[in-house]
Design a protein around this motif. Structure first.
Motif, PDB file in Angstrom:
ATOM      1  N   THR A 140       0.985   9.362   2.669  1.00 36.87           N
ATOM      2  CA  THR A 140       1.003  10.826   2.575  1.00 36.87           C
ATOM      3  C   THR A 140       0.748  11.461   3.934  1.00 36.87           C
ATOM      4  N   TYR A 141      -0.174  10.877   4.713  1.00 38.64           N
ATOM      5  CA  TYR A 141      -0.412  11.377   6.069  1.00 38.64           C
ATOM      6  C   TYR A 141       0.851  11.243   6.925  1.00 38.64           C
ATOM      7  N   CYS A 142       1.527  10.102   6.808  1.00 33.05           N
ATOM      8  CA  CYS A 142       2.764   9.899   7.576  1.00 33.05           C
ATOM      9  C   CYS A 142       3.829  10.920   7.193  1.00 33.05           C
ATOM     10  N   ARG A 143       3.856  11.291   5.910  1.00 28.16           N
ATOM     11  CA  ARG A 143       4.850  12.267   5.465  1.00 28.16           C
ATOM     12  C   ARG A 143       4.641  13.634   6.098  1.00 28.16           C
ATOM     13  N   LEU A 144       3.419  13.913   6.550  1.00 31.26           N
ATOM     14  CA  LEU A 144       3.123  15.206   7.157  1.00 31.26           C
ATOM     15  C   LEU A 144       3.474  15.266   8.637  1.00 31.26           C
ATOM     16  N   ILE A 145       3.810  14.141   9.248  1.00 33.53           N
ATOM     17  CA  ILE A 145       4.236  14.130  10.646  1.00 33.53           C
ATOM     18  C   ILE A 145       5.638  14.738  10.718  1.00 33.53           C
ATOM     19  N   PRO A 146       5.846  15.774  11.525  1.00 33.56           N
ATOM     20  CA  PRO A 146       7.128  16.500  11.495  1.00 33.56           C
ATOM     21  C   PRO A 146       8.361  15.616  11.683  1.00 33.56           C
ATOM     22  N   LYS A 149       8.828  13.602   8.515  1.00 34.48           N
ATOM     23  CA  LYS A 149       9.153  14.472   7.375  1.00 34.48           C
ATOM     24  C   LYS A 149      10.613  14.912   7.414  1.00 34.48           C
ATOM     25  N   ARG A 150      11.126  15.214   8.617  1.00 31.44           N
ATOM     26  CA  ARG A 150      12.518  15.668   8.728  1.00 31.44           C
ATOM     27  C   ARG A 150      13.508  14.575   8.338  1.00 31.44           C
ATOM     28  N   ASP A 153      11.315  11.567   4.775  1.00 27.77           N
ATOM     29  CA  ASP A 153      10.357  12.004   3.766  1.00 27.77           C
ATOM     30  C   ASP A 153      10.694  11.441   2.383  1.00 27.77           C
TER      31      ASP A 153
END
Length: 418
Positions: A140-146, A149-150, A153
């Motif tokens: 989940t933390y990795c998913r928040l890295i822009p 995420k782009r 995700d």
């Protein structure tokens, strides 16, 4: 002191009036044509999704296929519904990320389940709970890295879902492997149907859309620059107000960041097709789009400057009228040439031709701003003139930078010489 600015030969040619009308005609025709084209593309996309659903439903409808697949056929249908996107690149990226996330999540979930089985019932719950927390929090933390995420995700989300389902299912390792194999095979069938219908039946390429949108922005901003010059130097009586300037094109360019990044991301997943090969420099399109957004913000500032009640008098405007109008026309022509260079994939010689012309224009504007006729004016009027000339010089700088970037794009992408 001379304030004359050299204008490209196209302006002085007898065909210039005809050329000058083309942007307006082009915009009008595009307004009438684009809605129909977009509607037809949506209709085609709907038909393609319908065809894909019919093909994948055969796993249920045909008894020989159902006997081989069984109830796992629903995963193929779910894959078509979830994965099929408007652009081929988006379909490929979601399908591949879904498969990769399922394999990694299922594999790690199987390993965690096998390890937990060896520790008894109490140890089983502790180990599974600990791993679910660790992987859930980390992913989940990795998913928040822009940057992640782009691009990835969806794959990370499928990983979390699959890992949790497998880890807490309580099935034995051999049963998990068998179930995962069956579901992966049906997911693969659904993905294959999506790829077949998306790429082979009237494909919608994100790369074509990004290429077209990027080149069209040059014409939009060129029209905005010319409109600013016309509005600023139009003859307005005391009873009339400043002519309204359409800001829709500038706003559309300013708000294009997310769509540009999405299209570039999808384009990277697409196979070699048409004019676009593998490893095409889509990052350059992002850089050019960012520069055009910066230019659009400057044009918006100039438009607000024109709306200010503190305007110079008409005699003072006449001092800079002809030079600034010439600058506006020259910038408009340059922007359209850059847009055509990208659209037709023809190299522009910015360093040899365009950049020297723009530097000459900027020098003339600097000389104009330091003219004795302007320096002897009242404070409010001099500030208004200086603000307008400063914004115009900023636009010249951005056009120069854009010309260099377009030339660099042509070199990297292998545009054909003119």
């Amino acid at each position: 002191m001379s304030t004359n600015i050299d204008i490209p030969n196209e302006i002085n040619s007898p065909n210039y009036k005809k050329q000058k009308k083309l942007p307006c005609v082009h915009i009008l025709s595009s307004l009438l044509k684009d809605p129909r084209e977009q509607h037809m593309q949506k209709v085609i996309h709907g038909i393609k999704v319908g065809i894909a659903l019919v093909l994948v439903s055969l796993l249920y409808l045909l008894d020989p296929l159902f006997e081989q697949v069984g109830e796992n056929a629903m995963w193929a249908i779910m894959t078509v519904v979830v994965v099929f996107e408007f652009f081929a690149g988006a379909t490929l990226s979601k399908g591949l990320l879904r498969g990769l996330g399922t394999i990694l999540g299922g594999g790690l979930g199987c390993l965690v389940g096998t390890l937990a089985d060896e520790l008894g019932r109490t140890g089983n719950a502790v180990v599974i709970g600990a791993f679910v927390f660790i992987f859930g929090a980390a992913v989940t933390y990795c998913r928040l890295i822009p940057s992640i995420k782009r691009k990835y995700d969806y794959g990370f989300m499928i990983f979390i879902l699959t890992f949790n389902l497998v880890a807490v299912s309580g099935l034995r390792a051999d049963k998990i492997i068998g179930l995962a194999g069956e579901r992966l095979s049906t997911i693969g069938m659904g993905f294959a149907v999506c790829v077949f219908t998306s790429i082979l039946i009237f494909p919608m390429w994100a790369s074509d859309e990004l290429h077209r949108l990027t080149s069209s922005k040059f014409d939009k901003l060129a029209c905005c620059i010319e409109d600013c010059m016309k509005a600023y130097f139009s003859v307005v009586s005391e009873q009339e107000s400043m002519p309204r300037i359409s800001v829709g094109d500038c706003k559309s360019v300013l708000h294009s960041k997310s769509s540009d990044e999405s299209l570039a991301n999808f384009a990277r997943w697409e196979p070699w097709h048409g004019r676009f090969g593998l490893f095409y420099p889509w990052d350059k399109y992002i850089q050019i789009g960012e520069l055009m957004r910066e230019m659009a913000s400057i044009i918006m500032s100039m438009q607000e400057c024109l709306k200010s009640p503190l305007q110079p008098s008409t005699p003072l405007q006449n001092i800079i009228k002809e030079p600034c109008k010439a600058v506006g026309l020259s910038l408009g022509l340059t922007m359209r040439e850059l847009g055509k260079s990208i659209m037709n994939m023809k190299r522009c010689h910015a360093k040899v031709i365009t950049v020297p012309q723009l530097q000459s224009i900027k020098l003339e504007l600097i000389l104009l701003s330091s003219s004795s006729k302007l320096n002897g004016t009242a404070n409010v009027e001099s500030i208004a003139i200086a603000n307008f000339l400063f914004l115009l010089m900023e636009i010249v700088d951005k056009v120069e930078t854009l010309a260099k970037e377009v030339e660099a794009l042509g070199e990297i992408a292998g545009f054909q010489p003119k």
